[in-house]
Design a protein around this motif. Structure first.
Motif, PDB file in Angstrom:
ATOM      1  N   PRO A 138      -3.994   1.725  11.522  1.00 42.47           N
ATOM      2  CA  PRO A 138      -4.404   1.079  10.267  1.00 42.47           C
ATOM      3  C   PRO A 138      -4.105  -0.864  10.600  1.00 42.47           C
ATOM      4  N   GLY A 139      -4.992  -1.230  10.554  1.00 39.20           N
ATOM      5  CA  GLY A 139      -4.684  -2.845  10.165  1.00 39.20           C
ATOM      6  C   GLY A 139      -4.883  -3.156  12.109  1.00 39.20           C
ATOM      7  N   GLN A 140      -5.127  -3.359  13.013  1.00 38.94           N
ATOM      8  CA  GLN A 140      -4.606  -2.835  14.089  1.00 38.94           C
ATOM      9  C   GLN A 140      -5.569  -4.166  14.527  1.00 38.94           C
ATOM     10  N   ASP A 141      -6.813  -4.771  13.386  1.00 38.65           N
ATOM     11  CA  ASP A 141      -7.177  -5.744  14.222  1.00 38.65           C
ATOM     12  C   ASP A 141      -7.425  -7.078  12.658  1.00 38.65           C
ATOM     13  N   LEU A 142      -6.412  -6.497  11.964  1.00 38.03           N
ATOM     14  CA  LEU A 142      -6.533  -7.865  11.113  1.00 38.03           C
ATOM     15  C   LEU A 142      -6.084  -8.977  12.272  1.00 38.03           C
ATOM     16  N   LYS A 180       3.315   2.658  11.641  1.00 35.56           N
ATOM     17  CA  LYS A 180       2.801   3.397  11.040  1.00 35.56           C
ATOM     18  C   LYS A 180       1.169   2.614  10.863  1.00 35.56           C
ATOM     19  N   GLU A 181       1.742   1.678  10.327  1.00 36.89           N
ATOM     20  CA  GLU A 181       0.726   0.800   9.263  1.00 36.89           C
ATOM     21  C   GLU A 181       0.449  -0.823   9.395  1.00 36.89           C
ATOM     22  N   ILE A 182      -0.463  -1.364   9.485  1.00 32.27           N
ATOM     23  CA  ILE A 182       0.090  -3.022   9.484  1.00 32.27           C
ATOM     24  C   ILE A 182      -1.053  -3.071   8.091  1.00 32.27           C
ATOM     25  N   LEU A 183      -0.014  -3.745   6.836  1.00 40.08           N
ATOM     26  CA  LEU A 183      -0.437  -4.410   5.749  1.00 40.08           C
ATOM     27  C   LEU A 183      -1.306  -5.559   5.633  1.00 40.08           C
ATOM     28  N   PRO A 184      -2.423  -5.411   4.652  1.00 39.87           N
ATOM     29  CA  PRO A 184      -2.951  -6.532   4.826  1.00 39.87           C
ATOM     30  C   PRO A 184      -2.590  -7.557   4.217  1.00 39.87           C
ATOM     31  N   GLY A 185      -2.439  -9.096   3.906  1.00 38.84           N
ATOM     32  CA  GLY A 185      -1.869  -9.656   2.818  1.00 38.84           C
ATOM     33  C   GLY A 185      -3.311 -10.759   2.957  1.00 38.84           C
ATOM     34  N   GLU A 186      -3.061 -11.560   2.452  1.00 34.29           N
ATOM     35  CA  GLU A 186      -4.242 -12.358   2.507  1.00 34.29           C
ATOM     36  C   GLU A 186      -5.722 -13.226   3.266  1.00 34.29           C
ATOM     37  N   LYS A 221      -4.935 -11.218   6.777  1.00 40.43           N
ATOM     38  CA  LYS A 221      -3.924 -11.707   7.515  1.00 40.43           C
ATOM     39  C   LYS A 221      -2.665 -10.664   7.697  1.00 40.43           C
ATOM     40  N   CYS A 222      -2.118  -9.744   8.601  1.00 42.11           N
ATOM     41  CA  CYS A 222      -1.298  -9.218   8.305  1.00 42.11           C
ATOM     42  C   CYS A 222      -0.679  -8.753   7.652  1.00 42.11           C
ATOM     43  N   ARG A 223       0.343  -8.613   7.130  1.00 51.77           N
ATOM     44  CA  ARG A 223       1.440  -9.330   5.702  1.00 51.77           C
ATOM     45  C   ARG A 223       3.111  -8.720   5.850  1.00 51.77           C
ATOM     46  N   ALA A 224       2.500  -7.108   6.450  1.00 49.47           N
ATOM     47  CA  ALA A 224       3.754  -6.275   6.745  1.00 49.47           C
ATOM     48  C   ALA A 224       3.269  -4.940   7.718  1.00 49.47           C
TER      49      ALA A 224
END
Lengths: 450, 438
Positions: free
Chosen positions: A113-117, A205-211, A214-217
């Protein structure tokens, strides 16, 4: 004859250079990535400020005109294998007599999840380097996912800019699917010594989106959340064949080729990272995405096209890398855990940054592999021994010959031999030291007797 | 992001720790003291000020080394070489180039503007040589300090590499002993000021009749005259046969010593193009031909008793002395370190290097061998070759490097990330690996 080469990496360019050496055929190299060939393995040094872009280009810009190798910066969108033409994104239609596919790899993404951020990148193409550069300014932390050769390079790159790095490695020790336990442990220590946050047995496990997308964490399989402005995906590469799927070309994971590097389509060849060999030689993988095999395939395909059909013969396996400050070389077959039929002789320096390993057959005594950390060994010497299946007790007294470290560096071969003597109760002594005159004598002698 | 060089696109300043800033401040104070004395043209208390200047710079170097190298695991330390203004022809590089060039201009043609610095080193000159300082003593003192201080830095930078440690210790030893202390002590003992490590034709004066006559009152001087000739005709071919030109250029020579120590941060600035190589070959051999012709003319004059050549040969000598001895080897050779790299003189100009190079190319066991097929064409070897040799062009073909200009510094081998290059000696080549792959 008009030859089109897709891809200007080491495979495609080596093919082009050898075709020019062997013939007057018309050669066009098409690349979407870069105007000029550069050393992909040197990308890290550009980021680290050791070299500029022009320094990692092995040939000056005039080289291509002089050798009548036409370079086209474009992207091939469609290939008509029947009509032997290809269409490019810029609307060109180009006919070929022979087509060499050297389209390389792409970084693996396993559906995280989030791999294309934005801020999530592999390291393979020049554009990946530019992305790293773009995200580096004010970067709080980079998380790198995948404990292999590219992962540790990326860790070193960010570290060189004093950017904190967390390094997630799925395995219980760095690159332990290739390195034996002691060498792998050595690199674990060295990664930690550099202040990299090495997390073994930890998966993304997961890449978390920010603003702004963009990835955030990221979160890990161990339940940790790590804030980071960049995620490096370095869990291996796979053949870059997406644009060739659903064509007449026979593709499995890579473009399937026979021993002549021919695909199932007439006059179409595939070489380098993107090629999957239908029946690899014993002990070899069907896809070997390394610099050296790409170069050898390029040379081979040039011979097949310009002279007689030449089977791809990569010879005895070798490879090298550098893990931060520790150089690594391997010759022959070294398994992370050698089979029962083989013994593995290992010596490690007290400071834990140098080691020598020899694997050999328990029954015949034939040497099967050399694994070196922090010590350089001479390719030709190791290869001769491996090729001839030389006995361990003949290799050990002469082992000094293989040493390729610079002058005044200590030679540790006698310490390895002492270990062998300790294990076996033998009393072998190192008789030969490094140096070119002795090596030449050895190589010539071997040569004439074979 | 369409920049040719990523270095231009790196907007953030190079990382500098607090202790590194302290180190730069310490060295800066030392350099400032020197600049103030230079500008003032006089100095009140030369002993404490000269000691303070040298002491501050040394302290700065030591603190810097600790922070830059000893804090980290040993290994290759080229991070940011193309990002820093000082080492990538940025503002600081240009400023430093102007400063050193200006010093050389004063040294050769306007020594009156160095009056303050000459006073500064006067007590030291009296202590060593028992005579007043002149601009050349100031030059020697700065030169030696640069080799020693930056040599310490270099040794720590390459502390993992015994070849580099030994080689650097060697150039520091020869500079301090043979190019500074011994000539000074000889003066004190009423002997000619002899630099035993500079022979004709690098020291173009040393082979001339003027030198011979100048030495005539001194047994040591006469010995040195013939020693220099023997080194040229016998020593150089023999030593170069066994060791390559490195026995001199990167282990003994003072010009080389400065390049290897103070010049090390600029080594990657050398031009690697084929064009530069072509210029190098005709230029360096022309200069060798010129110095041979010039010296021959001077001797013919003596032998024939002031012949028609007289005015031309003296003119030649003056021309050479100005254009090559001063402008090329000094002003450009060292002043342009931060712009053209550290070996411009050695590569394009030095007639001694040309002579050594002929022997190295034609009759020497020295070569750099390539480790089978392990080259990845990365370019570190070529980039960090101070002589501008495209080492990679050989390495990726699996071909021995046998080049007239190679000074055997061994940095290509050190920076190679795949362990591909080795300096060594033998009379033939290993079989080319790459041609065997098929």
């Amino acid at each position: 004859m008009k030859i089109i080469i897709l891809g200007n990496g080491v495979s495609g360019i080596t093919a082009a250079r050898y075709i020019r050496k062997l013939s007057d055929h018309e050669i066009t190299v098409i690349s979407d990535e870069a105007d000029y060939f550069f050393s992909r393995t040197a990308l890290m040094y550009v980021f680290m400020g050791h070299m500029r872009r022009k320094d990692v280009q092995p040939y000056e810009d005039w080289f291509w005109d002089k050798n009548r190798i036409a370079l086209l910066r474009d992207r091939v969108s469609h290939i008509d294998f029947e009509a032997k033409t290809l269409q490019t994104a810029h609307g060109k239609s180009i006919a070929y007599d022979k087509l060499i596919l050297a389209v390389g790899s792409q970084s693996n993404k396993f559906g995280w999840p989030g791999q294309d951020l934005d801020g999530v990148h592999g390291l393979y193409r020049w554009q990946d380097l530019e992305a790293m550069e773009r995200h580096s300014r004010g970067l709080n932390r980079a998380v790198i996912v995948g404990g292999g050769l590219i992962g540790i390079e990326m860790a070193e790159m960010f570290h060189s800019r004093h950017i904190p790095v967390t390094f997630l490695v799925r395995e219980s020790s760095f690159w332990d699917i290739v390195l034996p336990p002691q060498e792998s442990a050595m690199i674990n220590r060295h990664i930690n010594e550099h202040g990299i946050g090495l997390r073994l047995q930890t998966e993304l496990k997961e890449i978390l989106p920010g603003e702004n997308g963009k990835c955030r964490a990221i979160t890990t399989s161990t339940g940790e959340t790590i804030p980071c402005g960049f995620v490096g995906l370095t869990a291996g590469v796979s053949p870059n064949v997406g644009f060739l799927k659903n064509t007449a070309l026979d593709i499995n994971r890579g473009i399937l080729v026979n021993e002549y590097l021919e695909t199932n389509q007439p006059d179409v060849y595939a070489i380098g990272d993107c090629a999957e060999i239908r029946q690899p030689q014993p002990g070899r993988r069907s896809i070997e995405a390394v610099w050296y095999t790409g170069r050898m395939m390029g040379e081979t395909v040039a011979h097949t096209i310009c002279r007689q059909a030449t089977a791809y013969n990569p010879g005895i396996w070798f490879n090298s890398a550098k893990f931060f400050d520790i150089e690594y070389q391997v010759y022959g077959d070294i398994q992370p855990r050698e089979p029962e039929t083989r013994a593995s002789l290992y010596w490690e320096h007290a400071e834990g940054k140098k080691s020598i390993r020899l694997a050999y057959d328990r029954h015949s005594g034939a040497v099967t592999g050399f694994n070196l950390m922090g010590i350089r060994y001479r390719h030709e010497v190791c290869e001769k021994w491996l090729h001839a299946g030389t006995q361990i007790e003949e290799v050990l007294p002469n082992l000094g010959l293989a040493n390729f470290d610079p002058e005044f560096f200590p030679q540790h071969e006698s310490e390895l031999v002492a270990e062998y003597n300790r294990q076996t109760g033998k009393n072998l002594v190192v008789k030969r030291k490094r140096g070119l005159p002795a090596v030449l004598q050895f190589l010539n002698k071997q040569h004439s007797s074979s | 992001m369409q920049n040719e060089s990523l270095s231009i696109s790196v907007p953030s300043p190079a990382y500098t720790s607090a202790k590194q800033k302290i180190a730069i401040a310490l060295a800066g104070i030392g350099i400032l003291l020197v600049l103030v004395v230079w500008a003032a043209g006089r100095v009140v208390a030369p002993v404490p000020i000269s000691l303070a200047a040298l002491g501050f710079v040394l302290a700065g170097v030591l603190v810097f080394v600790r922070e830059e190298y000893l804090k980290y695991p040993e290994g290759i330390k080229n991070n940011g070489a193309w990002f820093r203004g000082l080492t990538a022809r940025g503002v600081w590089g240009w400023l430093l180039g102007v400063l050193i060039t200006g010093f050389y201009v004063c040294l050769y043609w306007f020594p009156q503007y160095l009056a303050g610095l000459i006073q500064l080193f006067d007590p030291f000159s009296r202590l060593l040589r028992d005579r007043a300082a002149d601009q050349w003593f100031v030059y020697g003192a700065f030169y030696t300090a640069a080799v020693l201080f930056m040599g310490i830095k270099f040794i720590y930078k390459y502390r993992h590499n015994p070849y580099q440690r030994l080689r650097t210790f060697s150039v520091m030893f020869f500079q301090l002993g043979f190019a500074f202390l011994i000539p000074g002590l000889l003066l004190r003992l009423q002997h000619p000021e002899i630099y035993f490590t500079y022979f004709w034709p690098l020291s173009y004066y040393q082979g001339t009749p003027m030198a011979y006559q100048g030495y005539s009152g001194s047994g040591l001087g006469t010995f040195f005259f013939f020693f220099g000739l023997a080194m040229f005709f016998i020593g150089t071919p023999i030593l170069t046969y066994f060791f390559g030109k490195r026995w001199y250029c990167s282990w003994v020579c003072g010009c080389g010593g400065l390049a290897e120590t103070a010049g090390d941060p600029f080594r990657h600035l050398s031009d690697k193009s084929l064009t530069a190589w072509k210029i190098e070959r005709w230029m360096i051999h022309s200069i060798l031909a010129f110095v041979v012709l010039m010296t021959a003319l001077l001797w013919i004059n003596v032998a024939t008793g002031k012949s028609i050549f007289q005015e031309y040969s003296q003119l030649f000598y003056k021309m050479y002395s100005f254009a090559i001895g001063s402008v090329f080897s000094g002003v450009v050779g060292v002043g342009f370190y931060p712009l053209l790299g550290s070996r411009v003189w050695c590569r394009f100009g030095c007639p001694m290097a040309a002579w050594l190079g002929i022997w190295q190319k034609k009759k020497s066991k020295f070569r750099i061998t390539v480790n089978g097929g392990q080259c990845i064409s990365c370019g570190n070897c070529s980039t960090y070759c101070e002589m501008g040799i495209d080492v990679r062009a050989y390495a990726q073909k699996g071909q021995d490097v046998v080049r007239a200009s190679c000074v055997g510094c061994g940095i290509c081998s050190a920076v190679c990330p795949r362990g591909v290059l080795r300096l060594e000696g033998a009379n033939s080549h290993p079989p080319a690996f790459l041609s065997r792959t098929l």
